[in-house]
Design a protein around this motif. Sequence first.
Motif, PDB file in Angstrom:
ATOM      1  N   LEU B 161     -31.431 -78.742 -44.076  1.00 17.68           N
ATOM      2  CA  LEU B 161     -31.889 -79.040 -42.713  1.00 17.68           C
ATOM      3  C   LEU B 161     -31.530 -80.470 -42.321  1.00 17.68           C
ATOM      4  CD1 LEU B 161     -33.427 -77.801 -40.363  1.00 17.68           C
ATOM      5  CD2 LEU B 161     -35.508 -78.771 -41.301  1.00 17.68           C
ATOM      6  N   SER B 162     -31.722 -81.413 -43.265  1.00 17.09           N
ATOM      7  CA  SER B 162     -31.364 -82.805 -42.974  1.00 17.09           C
ATOM      8  C   SER B 162     -29.884 -82.929 -42.697  1.00 17.09           C
ATOM      9  CB  SER B 162     -31.713 -83.693 -44.156  1.00 17.09           C
ATOM     10  OG  SER B 162     -33.020 -83.497 -44.552  1.00 17.09           O
ATOM     11  N   SER B 163     -29.077 -82.191 -43.490  1.00 14.19           N
ATOM     12  CA  SER B 163     -27.639 -82.250 -43.295  1.00 14.19           C
ATOM     13  C   SER B 163     -27.275 -81.715 -41.917  1.00 14.19           C
ATOM     14  CB  SER B 163     -26.953 -81.447 -44.390  1.00 14.19           C
ATOM     15  OG  SER B 163     -25.594 -81.361 -44.140  1.00 14.19           O
ATOM     16  N   ASN B 235     -33.774 -89.092 -43.870  1.00 18.73           N
ATOM     17  CA  ASN B 235     -33.819 -87.755 -44.465  1.00 18.73           C
ATOM     18  C   ASN B 235     -32.536 -87.429 -45.193  1.00 18.73           C
ATOM     19  OD1 ASN B 235     -36.350 -86.934 -43.833  1.00 18.73           O
ATOM     20  ND2 ASN B 235     -35.790 -86.148 -41.826  1.00 18.73           N
ATOM     21  N   ALA B 236     -31.400 -87.664 -44.505  1.00 15.27           N
ATOM     22  CA  ALA B 236     -30.125 -87.261 -45.078  1.00 15.27           C
ATOM     23  C   ALA B 236     -29.860 -88.004 -46.383  1.00 15.27           C
ATOM     24  CB  ALA B 236     -29.001 -87.520 -44.082  1.00 15.27           C
ATOM     25  N   TYR B 237     -30.091 -89.324 -46.377  1.00 14.69           N
ATOM     26  CA  TYR B 237     -29.723 -90.096 -47.560  1.00 14.69           C
ATOM     27  C   TYR B 237     -30.709 -89.911 -48.704  1.00 14.69           C
ATOM     28  CZ  TYR B 237     -26.056 -92.561 -45.026  1.00 14.69           C
ATOM     29  OH  TYR B 237     -24.931 -92.869 -44.325  1.00 14.69           O
ATOM     30  N   GLY B 245     -26.034 -89.771 -53.110  1.00 13.73           N
ATOM     31  CA  GLY B 245     -26.757 -90.820 -52.400  1.00 13.73           C
ATOM     32  C   GLY B 245     -26.345 -92.205 -52.864  1.00 13.73           C
ATOM     33  N   ALA B 246     -26.091 -92.340 -54.178  1.00 10.29           N
ATOM     34  CA  ALA B 246     -25.760 -93.653 -54.723  1.00 10.29           C
ATOM     35  C   ALA B 246     -24.427 -94.156 -54.196  1.00 10.29           C
ATOM     36  CB  ALA B 246     -25.718 -93.608 -56.247  1.00 10.29           C
ATOM     37  N   THR B 310     -34.099 -96.112 -48.058  1.00 12.81           N
ATOM     38  CA  THR B 310     -33.302 -95.774 -46.882  1.00 12.81           C
ATOM     39  C   THR B 310     -33.804 -96.516 -45.647  1.00 12.81           C
ATOM     40  OG1 THR B 310     -34.685 -93.842 -46.486  1.00 12.81           O
ATOM     41  CG2 THR B 310     -32.643 -93.485 -47.688  1.00 12.81           C
ATOM     42  N   TYR B 311     -35.127 -96.721 -45.527  1.00 15.78           N
ATOM     43  CA  TYR B 311     -35.606 -97.482 -44.371  1.00 15.78           C
ATOM     44  C   TYR B 311     -35.216 -98.946 -44.474  1.00 15.78           C
ATOM     45  CZ  TYR B 311     -38.102 -93.705 -42.168  1.00 15.78           C
ATOM     46  OH  TYR B 311     -38.390 -92.554 -41.519  1.00 15.78           O
TER      47      TYR B 311
END
Lengths: 129, 497
Positions: B161-163, B235-237, B245-246, B310-311
Amino acid sequence: MEPLLSEIVAKYNYWIYVVLMMIGFYAMIGKRNLVKKLLGMNIFQTAIILFYVSIGGKRGGGIPIVDKHAAMLHGVDATTVVNPLPHVLMLTAIVVSVSVTGVALAILIRIYRKYDTLEEDEILEKIGR
Amino acid sequence: MNTPNLHLYVLAAPLLTAFAVNLLGRVSRTWIGPLVLGALTFSAGGALMTLLHVLREGAFRYTIGNWQPPLGIELVVDPLSALMLLLVSAVALLATSSALKSVAHELPGREHLFFTLYMILIAGLLGLVLTGDAFNLYVLLEITAITTYGLIAMGSGRAALSSFNYIIMGSIGACFYLLGVGYLYILTGTLNMADIAQILPGLDAPAAIATAFAFLMVGLWVKMGLFPLHVWLPNAYSQAPTGAGAMIAPLMTKVTIYLMIRVMFSIFSPDYTFLAHAGIQAGIVWAASLAIMCASGLALAQRNLRRMLTYILVAEVAYMVGGVWLANGTGITGAILHIVSDAMMTLCLFLAAAAIIYRTGSLEFDRLNGLYRRMPVTMAAFTVGAFSMIGVPPTCGFFSKWYLILGAVRAGHPEFVTALLISSLINAVLFFRIIELAYFQPASDLSRSEPQQAGEAPLLMLSPLLLSAVALVAIGLGSGPLIENIIRLAMPPGFAP
């Protein structure tokens, strides 16, 4: 009213693309169904493709396919053919748009298998539970 | 090997390896590791040599297939793009080494698919750094985006869903960029950046040029996740597979900021960007200051290590956007230095998160108790990364922040100084909360009962983490020579610090 109308008629290709783009944008942001969002994205991309295609056009311009020998001898009169470059660029943009749509549809299938629905509200409700 | 062609091999190695990984990886998993590491080591080495070559001989342009610009696509190798080339390939190499382990752990049986996308993504990022053609940049932007969508969707839980949300937002960003390029094409009849830059100043169409500039900027801001256009990013990351992610988190945003610098200074001129519309420049610095505050505030509310990171990343993006828009040499120096240091410290923190998740399976705050005892080396590297994020000398985060603040003082933007300081304080609160949890709290009974918990992550994950932590200090100590020898040359003309 009169000047506005003539303005719209004179630049009708831009107006069409703006209207199409806004329809697509609304569907992407406003709709809660994921497939409708994806369709909105396609309309959005198509609007930009039409915009590019229309800027290559010329009044009285023909198809940009010319006789090689004639072109080598006399050159090409640029006013007689439409500009093919934006069209060729859009071939690439269409490929990009198709592949993004493909990836998005594949992801939608995964979402549907997982949540049994494509309505954003219902999915969020299922995640919340 | 002929040095003038070297950057092309740097670009080609990951691209060709992507196909080899897909084919040979089907036959045997053991092929994947040597192939990707070999290709990326080659790329990193080649990028280093390219950078040295550029510093020795000066910037050069390269035409692919001998199609002369402005019709052909050209690659631009100047000090800035060579520096970015080295940064991207080095970060990719370190991230890949860790990803090899975590992907085998999280996505067993799908490694070859993962690394196919991964290598194409690296090739796309390297291409973005080099290209000198506005439309080619759009295509490469979409290549990186599509591979990123696929990589993120491979994650577990809500990742799909995030993607999908990322696809919608990413496409809006890319389409805005494309629209901006369309306006520039109508105005100038060319797509080559240098050619556009030559024609634009002679045109008398301020409204159309401003529209093109606005579309390009907003498109890139959506892509880099500048607050408040960031909603898709956390969300995505945070739900991507840890291996993906890294790499995505340190590189995608930084490369997009590099692209913003390119558009501002290579397509448009600094004079146009900063002077043509009075008030816009100050407005963007204000917006960046607010963005830093809001993103830092949101980071405080997170209860998961990776979401918190991420934030922080969203706040860092606003640091760099604000730094560039300060419109003086010091601010731009700070922004470019921060691209380098933020890529390294995000990498360090995400690699530490990957190592923790590999051993404990969770990054929720209440599961981090007693981690210093169980994973001392990982947490030591994490602490270095955290100090750099906060801005403690001698880590590189301190020096880039110093230049940003100095630039803001010189440009007379007290709000940006305030935002940077408050954000640093919030970072200190965030990281000391984790350090406190992991260092002083004893391991809870819940986590002690699980057998997999003990010990450090495997060497393949630990060594890139330690290297990145060492690099943070090394870049910090070497930031003087780095600015003097490379970043000073990368400045747009008239903006030497």
